[in-house]
Design a protein around this motif. Sequence first.
Motif, short mmCIF file in Angstrom:
data_model
loop_
_atom_site.label_atom_id
_atom_site.label_comp_id
_atom_site.label_asym_id
_atom_site.label_seq_id
_atom_site.Cartn_x
_atom_site.Cartn_y
_atom_site.Cartn_z
N MET A 46 16.93 -6.57 -21.74
CA MET A 46 15.63 -7.20 -22.01
C MET A 46 15.49 -7.57 -23.47
O MET A 46 14.98 -8.65 -23.81
N SER A 47 15.93 -6.68 -24.36
CA SER A 47 15.84 -6.98 -25.79
C SER A 47 16.61 -8.25 -26.13
O SER A 47 16.14 -9.09 -26.90
N GLN A 75 16.46 -14.15 -27.38
CA GLN A 75 16.80 -15.54 -27.10
C GLN A 75 15.54 -16.39 -26.89
O GLN A 75 15.45 -17.53 -27.36
N LYS A 76 14.56 -15.83 -26.19
CA LYS A 76 13.33 -16.58 -25.94
C LYS A 76 12.55 -16.78 -27.23
O LYS A 76 11.95 -17.82 -27.46
N GLU A 121 10.75 -24.56 -31.14
CA GLU A 121 9.60 -25.36 -30.73
C GLU A 121 8.58 -25.45 -31.86
O GLU A 121 7.99 -26.52 -32.11
N LEU A 122 8.37 -24.34 -32.56
CA LEU A 122 7.42 -24.34 -33.67
C LEU A 122 7.91 -25.20 -34.83
O LEU A 122 7.11 -25.90 -35.48
N ARG A 129 4.59 -13.89 -31.28
CA ARG A 129 4.23 -12.55 -31.77
C ARG A 129 4.14 -11.54 -30.64
O ARG A 129 4.54 -10.38 -30.79
N GLN A 130 3.60 -11.96 -29.51
CA GLN A 130 3.49 -11.05 -28.38
C GLN A 130 4.87 -10.62 -27.89
O GLN A 130 5.10 -9.45 -27.57
N LEU A 131 5.80 -11.56 -27.87
CA LEU A 131 7.16 -11.23 -27.46
C LEU A 131 7.84 -10.34 -28.49
O LEU A 131 8.55 -9.39 -28.15
#
Length: 931
Positions: A557-558, A563-564, A571-572, A633-635
């Motif tokens: 998951m980390s 990667q996400k 995108e930013l 930030r949430q990720l």
Amino acid sequence: MSFGKGCHLHLVDGSAFIFRAYHALPPLTRKSDGLPIGAVAGFCNMLFKFIEDNTGPDAPTHVAVVFDYSGKSFRNDMYPLYKANRPPAPEDLVPQFPLTRDATRAFNICCIEKEGFEADDIIATLAKRADKAGARVTILSSDKDLMQLVGGGIEMLDPMKNKRIGVEGVEEKFGVGPDRVVDVQALAGDSVDNVPGAPGIGIKTAALLINEYGDLDTLLERAGEIKQPKRRQTLIDNVEQIRISRDLVRLDDDMDMDLSFDELELKDPDPETLLTFLAEMEFRTLTNRVAKKLGMDAPEIKVAEPESGGTDGPEMPEIQPDTYEWVKDSTALKAWIDRINGRGYVAFDTETTGLDEMRADLVGISLAVEPGQACYIPLAHKTSQTDDLFGSDDLADGQMPLDDVLALLKPVLEDPAILKIGQNMKYDAKILARYGVDIAPIDDTMLMSYAQNAGLHNHGMDTLSDRYLGHTPISIKSLLGTGKTAITFDRVPVEDAVKYAAEDADITLRLWHTLKPRLHSAKVTRVYERLERPLVPVLAQMEMTGIKVDRDVLSRMSNAFAQKMAGYEAELYEIAGKEFNVQSPAQVGEILFDQMGLEGGKRTKSGQWSTPADVLADLATEHDFAARVLDYRQLQKLKSTYTDALQDHIHPETGRVHTSYSIAGANTGRLASTDPNLQNIPVRSEEGRRIREAFVAPEGTRLISLDYSQIELRILAHVAGIDALKQAFRDGQDIHAMTASEMFDVPMDQMTPDIRRKAKAINFGVIYGISGFGLARNLRIPRTEAQGFIDRYFERFPGIRKYMDDTVAFAKDHKRVETLFGRQIHTPDIDAKGPHAGFAKRAAINAPIQGTAADIIRRAMIRMPDAIAKLPAKMLLQVHDELIFEVDEGAVDEVIGVVKGVMEGAAEPVVKLDLPLIVDAGVGLNWAEAH
């Protein structure tokens, strides 16, 4: 000598001392006549501590305690609305005001008040005159109004923080020096004292203006030059109001006072006068302490005890760590065990190498059987105070073998006829359980305080000792140090450990004698006995069992999250048209507010942009850039807080994560999970839900999750008498769809997911007193539309508004609210003004609902061990309204049936709800599947 150079005048803000004492201590009445004396007791302890602490070359030579005179001051003549917003003093405090003056005189300290003036004016006059005479002045207060006096030989001392306030402290508070504090206050006003000021101008803006123009008069003369139109017009329109405000906040430092400094000279109290006053107040402990300080015998205090019994407990000698015993051999320990057996109870504490009960080693045990009589049994102290390459692991002399001590103490600690008393006993119970000792039965002073005083203060031993015993315990930091050089307790010399550890046991026993009888008078005995104390062994067992976590799942998951996050960064960059540091709030702010020109930005003290989550949430409705920063930030938080950090929490021997629950953490009775926090794993996002996949069932077992269905809405429907909601719950309807249908006049068969989502947000938001602003942020809709939803909600369900109004009124009258089970949540800030007022009211409204839900699941948890004792099942976690179990795969259906029965019937027989409690159950190989 004459008053002047070399003299040191202390001016005590007596009114502040009174209110601090009143709010710091629980209600206390004199036994002989029921007179309220809690504030007087705290006030006297403060005066005694003041006298004890002020010794040496920096001690005061002159002292005065200054009080506000009851009634109006000259400021009301110039502005009748001055202090019009202040509520009257609490009813039980009023008769204590004159007693505090009597107490001051009994301590032989000059007591001053003057009709028509406030204490601050008296302090200002005396301070200025003393400073002019060449004396040094210390003002004991944290009152911001007094900061205009600082400078020269005058400084302030905040007695609560023991922090001195000089010119730099004033500049930090107001942004200007003491000579311009009045100007800033005149602009900013004061909502507490109802000083009007300039509407919309706060301290920071006021300081900015004064620093730019030099002083208030110059600013007002040149107000037309100010570039900001709104600010300019505000000053022009409110010139007279600002000038009046300046007159209100400026202290009168030249009062006509018929007083010589000789009258303020610090003198020893007259022993007979002081001891007689303390005895009349029936302050046993303080009377004994003062008598010892004065080298006299304390006068006898004879009071006819009320029928319900006294609350003071045994006589308590002064705490003297030098008198505690170091137990070195079995003969001495057996003598203590004989005393414990004869007494029938013992205060008990463990000393360990750390705070993690699953990994810490036992270093020593302390015992106390009577106030002042305590001992420490060292077990594993080393000869060296360092654990580096040069430190020794040899055991220090004068210690007994661990096995020998446990063999002698185990029968006592497990004896059902002997009560074991502790402070936060869950910790000690877990430590001892790892050494094969099942400590029971127990009493817990932390939980006694929590049952009586939730919402008033924290319940740690240092706090309780200071409040109830007037004693500051030896600091653990003084023994262990801090930071990288800190040592563990096994490196503390035994001589020092004896004083510290035995004092803990002694203080705990004294607190038990003080707090246990008060449970009855506070009407919380049932709460303590049924909801607090029996939860300790249940939680201890859950925490020791832990839950299995798959490290490989977390690691994958980390990597996926990383990667996400990289995708979000790209995108930013594209939206911004350049690369930047996404983790830098300042750089994000530059793009949002400088480059894109969006409004709503906030700057830090250094002038850089700040982009907290609430600002980004507002902007996310307007621009994709802000929304994507939030997503990033949430990720990032999920990765750092959970998928990365949880791997470090996996126990090397058990392969499980062992969280710790705080019973007395939340005022409402909700449990708090720490180290790690497993209650705040997000469930609204897909990534958050996926984290639960790492919590797995061992081979041959399943995880089952049982969750109360909308329990807080059900409680709200019951307490507010909302018939429509109650009927919907009885009929098993989709409550959010029903609410949407009621509010928006949409037939159930035409309900859309979007309308239902809005109703769900309102249903849960109303419980927490959500505002139109908050709902708009949650739903990402205009504020006016959100407020319209809330207004319509109250129109359709008027009982909810009545419940809210009634609850706030009750809180204002009683300074507390209650759950259906009698849990008391105190609301000391319910009369607050300004921004905090709304929060205090929302907390009071929510507390009975959330607290009742917390009480219900506590009752279920307490009953659960007996219910599943013969089943192949273990209770692992509690997450708000959810319980998670590990169950043999062949017993899943049977366990679900038993657990559902316990949970759905947990409110009875104490509370009979108007509608049933429903529990949803899920099963899976991991927590995500089960939930």
